[in-house]
Design an enzyme around this catalytic site. Structure first.
Site, PDB file in Angstrom:
ATOM      1  CB  SER B 149      40.478  67.427 -49.967  1.00 30.49           C
ATOM      2  OG  SER B 149      39.127  67.216 -50.277  1.00 30.49           O
ATOM      3  CG  ASP B 315      39.411  71.553 -56.854  1.00 27.59           C
ATOM      4  OD1 ASP B 315      38.252  71.100 -56.930  1.00 27.59           O
ATOM      5  OD2 ASP B 315      40.083  71.512 -55.807  1.00 27.59           O
ATOM      6  CG  HIS B 348      39.231  67.931 -55.135  1.00 29.60           C
ATOM      7  ND1 HIS B 348      39.525  69.080 -54.424  1.00 29.60           N
ATOM      8  CD2 HIS B 348      39.139  66.948 -54.203  1.00 29.60           C
ATOM      9  CE1 HIS B 348      39.596  68.799 -53.133  1.00 29.60           C
ATOM     10  NE2 HIS B 348      39.357  67.512 -52.980  1.00 29.60           N
TER      11      HIS B 348
END
Lengths: 367, 367
Positions: B149, B315, B348
């Site tokens: 991320s 995601d 995610h």
């Protein structure tokens, strides 16, 4: 928003108390509505359009607060897909809303605004109120019911609960059940409103309104109305009125500026408590559950009704897969149904925007 | 959140002023960090792990505020994919955060907390601070840099700007550029914080903190961390501790209860101003832009670095398509890159959760 008392809109008061899904009853319910086109003598040419979460009865006439054109003028009018030179179009403000129909901002029997004493309502309750309006208007059976998004939920609920009231059902960009993700987005909006100290437990009428909270709620919801690709095409990473990043917290990016504008302007025309109640109604919506868990059972009474269902390929709020579940249920009860997934870049909002293919589908189905 | 002054964490003060992308300089920057495993005599076995937006240096040790295990204990430790019996793992709290590194809650040279006088920082600034930390630690070249991320953004930024500092780059569930939709979600969070009257223009230290706004921001963000299918599987429309809907505004649905909990607990450990600054840094991130618009140009210096990129099929925050753009840029500069899209149901957040395939990829690449 501006005080409701200033609003002068066409409305009726329902003659009987409205029994709600919660078990409560509402006396003296007012339903505000607009009509377009003449009602035929046999009253067989009426079309009821259900509006979406933040919509209203001004489907094809100027909004009295914003001065903007009706929200579906591209679809409704003389010679348009829903042709008001042939059909009598009715659009009513939903129960719980704030454009003249009874809602949390309305005066309760006690003499003060309801606020959070307003009963929690459901999509079916909204439909009940509109069927009661039809009773007042003397319209027994509609040529068609039409709705997108929450309007589509009302259309499906109406088909399930009042199948005798319409010949045709056109449901666009909608679902028969709010998903966990749908509920999650609404819950963020509700918490944003309730976090605003002006909200005051809903008893803010006559004082400062929770505009900041409502604005944040609208911003969060707005993201779900647009597709990722649509946002990229419309805004990308383009800067707003500047050549370089400000290294500050102003709206550097156009998408920020756009969202802030959407949030702020919304508070001019909408009541925060109505937003709470209507999102709640949507989250509660699960048509199958009403019939014990099977969607086909819920729609069994509508087997002689003609359905047209439309989804958009870029709609990630209510997806084609959601719509297909409804199609399968209608197939299971052998109801005549046509289903089309349209390609449009705008995401969920496609049903309101320039999608000529939708115009053709609507025109073809309404006849 | 609780006062930072109570935090006793390992940190260094950078000996030189940190020059920032904004043109400003920060003197006396403190960087808090944790290490695991012994540093080899030749200092060639160090791995730097970059944390995500709301992460911290406690990658594999107990969090001093929450008492919870490190956020990546499944990945980092003796015998684990990032094996601390072989490697010296460093994880630093990013510049702008609130777990000991200099951020808006830190004391400014004037003697008061910075608040909104803290300079707006970038992902590259965060990386600069961590490279300066490595200088203090005497580590010239890392075995690998790793991040998921926002940690992956730092990894890519580090590869682009400091290619000489690492042999390997492992970037997971990330992007080289924040999209309009990514920015939009962050903007909702920032507006929620700024709408909280306790925010006080950022000057709330020593008083009431804007917990309600920060909580709403966290709730909105949290939806983007999970897949629609994951939310449905985890919560569906299941009710929370009740048999029927309450017809009220309590958390009827489990997903509401979950989100509220995520929001409220977050405020115990995170500073609202840090959330503003770090989300801003992420929104500003566009690696190609730094090099005049071509991503390949940005990564040209890293052509001798080994890359491993990982995305997750569910995601929707940073998608496989986003990652593929990075792969194409690396291909264009002939950098050795392996890319894998893993299948995992969690969206995610998959990079933090039980995805054995990720463990194998990480282990294989780190060696």
């Amino acid at each position: 928003m501006a005080s409701q008392t200033a609003l002068s809109v066409q409305k009726v008061t329902l003659p009987k108390a409205l029994a709600l899904d919660s078990g409560r009853e509402l006396e003296g319910v007012e339903i505000a509505y607009e009509t377009h086109g003449d009602l035929a003598e046999d009253k067989a040419n009426a079309i009821l359009i259900f509006h979406a979460l933040t919509g209203d009865q001004f489907v094809a006439s100027e909004h009295p607060v914003t001065g903007k054109p009706g929200w579906w003028e591209r679809m409704v009018g003389p010679g348009k897909p829903i042709d008001t030179s042939r059909y009598h179009v009715i659009c009513a403000n939903v129960l719980g809303s704030c454009m003249g129909s009874t809602g949390p901002a309305s005066t309760s029997p006690g003499g003060a605004p309801y606020g959070m004493d307003f009963p929690v309502i459901t999509i079916r309750d909204m439909v009940r109120a509109q069927m009661a309006l039809l009773d007042v208007l003397g319209i027994e059976k509609l040529h068609a019911i039409v709705g997108g998004s929450m309007g589509g939920m009302q259309a499906l609920s109406c088909a399930a609960n009042f199948p005798e009231r319409t010949s045709r059902v056109l449901a666009i960009a909608t679902t028969a059940r709010h998903s966990a993700q749908n509920i999650a987005f609404h819950e963020v909006g509700r918490q944003a409103i309730m976090a605003d100290p002006n909200w005051q437990g809903g008893a803010y009428y006559g004082g400062e309104t929770p505009d900041k909270g409502l604005s944040v709620a609208r911003m969060a919801a707005h993201i779900t109305y647009l597709s990722e690709a649509g946002l990229t095409e419309k805004f990308g990473r383009r800067l707003q009125d500047r050549d370089a990043k400000s290294f500050g917290f102003d709206a550097d990016f156009q998408v920020e500026s756009y969202l802030r504008y959407q949030g702020i302007t919304f508070t001019d025309r909408f009541d925060a408590n109505s937003y709470l109640y209507i999102t709640r109604a949507m989250d509660y919506f699960d048509l199958a559950e009403e019939a014990g868990g099977k969607l086909a059972d819920a729609l069994a009474g509508a087997k002689d009704t003609r359905f047209c269902l439309v989804s958009f390929d870029t709609d990630w709020l209510y997806t084609t897969a959601d719509m297909r579940e409804v199609v399968h249920a209608l197939n299971a009860v052998a109801a005549p149904v046509s289903f089309v997934e349209l390609s449009a870049p705008y995401g969920h909002d496609s049903f309101l925007l320039d999608v000529p293919a939708l115009d053709r589908v609507v025109k073809g189905f309404i006849g």
